[in-house]
Design an enzyme around this catalytic site. Structure first.
Site, short mmCIF file in Angstrom:
data_model
loop_
_atom_site.label_atom_id
_atom_site.label_comp_id
_atom_site.label_asym_id
_atom_site.label_seq_id
_atom_site.Cartn_x
_atom_site.Cartn_y
_atom_site.Cartn_z
N SER A 167 -1.91 -3.20 -1.01
CA SER A 167 -1.04 -2.09 -1.37
C SER A 167 -1.75 -0.90 -2.00
O SER A 167 -1.20 0.19 -2.01
CB SER A 167 0.03 -2.59 -2.34
OG SER A 167 -0.53 -2.91 -3.60
N SER A 195 -4.32 -6.92 -2.76
CA SER A 195 -4.06 -5.48 -2.71
C SER A 195 -5.21 -4.59 -3.18
O SER A 195 -5.11 -3.37 -3.07
CB SER A 195 -2.81 -5.14 -3.53
OG SER A 195 -1.65 -5.50 -2.84
N LYS A 228 -3.96 4.46 -9.60
CA LYS A 228 -2.87 3.95 -8.75
C LYS A 228 -1.53 4.27 -9.42
O LYS A 228 -1.40 4.12 -10.65
CB LYS A 228 -3.02 2.43 -8.55
CG LYS A 228 -2.03 1.85 -7.54
CD LYS A 228 -2.27 0.35 -7.29
CE LYS A 228 -1.31 -0.21 -6.25
NZ LYS A 228 -1.47 -1.66 -6.02
#
Lengths: 95, 495
Positions: free
Chosen positions: B159, B183, B78
């Protein structure tokens, strides 16, 4: 509670975010809506309840006060938008 | 021939050890698949050359008998984990050009375990969003399509949307994520993956771009529970550089899967039966309950009376912490600068241009909640309610060992939906936020498909530091559900 455009402008200034009149207008109902939503917390009885700041039930650790790391001037300045002789450069603050 | 992009991590590790293929071969297969899947926009920065170099080194280590736990496995990172010499943006304009000079603890641990990094996964701007539609670098498109015939592009969740889309589309074998209010779990549910957020403090936050420091926690995505456990294993552990990192021994997560759920008490919180929840989500939950019962677990009803206040509590605490954390972006030390006539206007111009709309909205809410005259009414009040929410879980765990709930109130929705009203978008995280506020480990596993053929997730929530039970229950569900559906868009080059 409903926020006014003046309230929103004050918050924008505190947050150091430039905002056009148009943006301020758009944020007034959005922020009022969110604040209205969170205001339901007022109905919860929290007498004698301690605020919870951290879910980790540990004490902060101490270590000997010794220099263990450092000397990264080049690395720290590597991403700066503007540098001069090892310093960060900002617009003139003092005339 | 083995399909090198459609294996589990556990299978790949076995194949590498048996010399069925090399890490360079698996890595190259993923790089080719990434090239064929550009349309998903799952990565912000792809690092194919670096990946192949890491893969070649991995093959050498393995030949020399020095392979680490994840040696040679290509993963997505990420873009919120700082990676030395590889741009790290947190999907924000404010960090669009930031090249870290150091490595985050979690990404370093994965490098130490031998993982190969394919690139930096797209996400919501500063990790703020539930649909991956707030990224400065464009929306992530889910590899899944609804079977309603209109072919609309769907959100992967957020997210950590790029991480989830990449693992689901077979353009990464597994991926890291971070979870502040859901998320990892919500995108795992939307993309048909296993996604785990461990107990707050299990993974170091050092080198992770901060959103809300009392809530942020790193975690793992895999295409099954075992892979998520394996990845999490290598990410976890004490780090003196994070004062909230726990100095506890990390259990053997994958080893925990060997156990079954016989005799485990699974709590069903009645407050999660919220009004207006779609019928298929209720059915999913009931099916999950039946499966665990069949597997020998005991089902008990529990109550988490402050559940309805979790969302408003979160939307005070998270923005308040964000407004403080994001004060560091001033156009002076790193990231974007937009010059003004003086220092104040430089700050104001930089921040206005660098942050996206959702980030600005949350900074504004947080600044308001922390401002003079409102601090007690909003911030302190929210911290008090947060304690009541955490206490609810403590009480519930006197009666049960883990909780079972749906992960999200719906399947993935079309890009653009739910955007008219921020509060409506926030409701996506209604089932994941309470565990975040209490710092508890939580996991989403696929529970089945919606009527439209889209993945739905079941959430398992555990006691603090008891990821093992969470994984074991997740594993039992996985076996019972036998989820074999794959997304329509898989990053495979036609043979």
């Amino acid at each position: 509670m409903s926020l006014t455009k003046k309230d929103v402008a004050k918050v924008a200034s505190l947050a150091r975010i430039k905002m056009s009149d148009e943006k301020l207008e758009a944020l007034v109902p959005q922020l009022s809506n969110i604040i209205g939503f969170v205001e339901q917390l007022a109905e919860v009885n929290t007498d004698n309840v301690e605020p919870l700041a951290s879910v980790v039930d540990i004490n902060l650790r101490l270590r000997p006060d010794e220099v263990t790391d450092g000397g990264y001037q080049k690395e720290i300045l590597a991403n700066a938008p503007e540098t001069l002789e090892g310093y960060f450069v900002v617009p003139k603050v003092v005339e | 021939m083995t399909d090198l992009t459609n294996m589990t991590m556990a299978e790949a590790l076995k194949g590498l050890e048996n010399k069925d293929f090399t890490s360079v071969e698996i890595t190259q297969a993923h790089i080719d698949a990434m090239a064929a899947s550009k349309g998903l926009n799952a990565y912000i920065t792809e690092t194919p050359e670096l990946a192949l170099k890491q893969a070649a080194e991995s093959d050498k280590r393995r030949a020399a008998g020095n392979a680490g736990e994840l040696d040679g496995i290509p993963i997505a990172m990420k873009d919120i984990f700082c990676t030395k010499d590889v741009r790290t943006t947190a999907a924000s304009g404010i960090l669009h050009n930031f090249v870290p000079q150091y490595e985050s603890t979690v990404s370093q641990k994965l490098l130490d375990a031998g993982a190969v990094t394919l690139g930096k996964a797209n996400m919501d701007d500063c990790a703020m969003g539930s649909s991956n539609t707030t990224s400065h670098f464009g929306n992530v498109i889910s590899p899944w399509k609804a079977n309603d015939g209109n072919n609309a592009d769907l959100v992967p969740g957020g997210s950590s949307g790029g991480s989830a889309a990449a693992v689901s589309a077979r353009i990464a074998m597994a991926a890291t994520g971070t979870d502040t209010g859901g998320s990892i779990r919500q995108p795992a549910a939307f993309c048909g993956l296993a996604g785990i957020k461990p107990t707050y403090g299990r993974c170091s936050r050092w080198g992770i771009v901060a959103f809300a420091s009392s809530l942020d926690q790193a975690g793992a995505f895999g295409r099954n529970v075992e892979d998520a456990a394996l990845l999490l294993q290598s990410m976890s552990g004490f780090d003196p550089k994070d004062s909230t990192s726990a100095d506890l021994k990390v259990p053997d997560f994958a080893g925990a899967l060997a156990g079954d759920v016989k005799g485990l008490k699974i709590g069903i919180p009645k407050e999660y039966r919220i009004d207006g929840i779609p019928e298929e989500i209720s059915k999913l939950w009931d099916d999950g309950i039946a499966m665990l019962k069949d597997a020998g677990a005991e089902i008990v009803d529990v109550s988490l009376p402050h559940t309805k206040y979790a969302l408003p509590t979160y939307y005070v605490i998270a923005p308040a912490e964000a407004s403080s954390n994001l004060a560091r972006y001033d156009g002076v030390k790193f990231g974007l600068r937009v010059d003004g006539d003086n220092l104040d206007s430089t700050y104001e111009n930089t921040r206005a241009e660098g942050f996206g709309e959702e980030v600005i909205r949350r900074i504004m809410i947080g600044t308001y909640a922390l401002s003079s005259g409102y601090y007690d009414a909003y911030y302190i009040k929210a911290q008090k309610v947060r304690r009541l929410i955490a206490n609810d879980f403590t009480e519930a765990y006197k009666k049960c060992d883990a909780l079972l709930t749906p992960t999200a109130p719906s399947a993935a929705f079309a890009i653009g939906e739910n955007e008219d009203d921020p509060v409506k978008m926030y409701l996506n995280d209604v089932f994941t936020i309470p565990a975040s506020l209490a710092g508890l480990p939580g996991m989403s596993v696929p529970g089945g498909l919606s009527a439209q053929g889209l993945p739905l997730g079941l959430q398992v929530i555990g006691r603090p530091w008891d990821e093992e039970t969470v994984l074991r229950v997740g594993n039992a569900l996985e076996k019972a559900v036998n989820f074999t559906a794959q997304p329509q868009s898989i990053g495979k080059i036609a043979a």
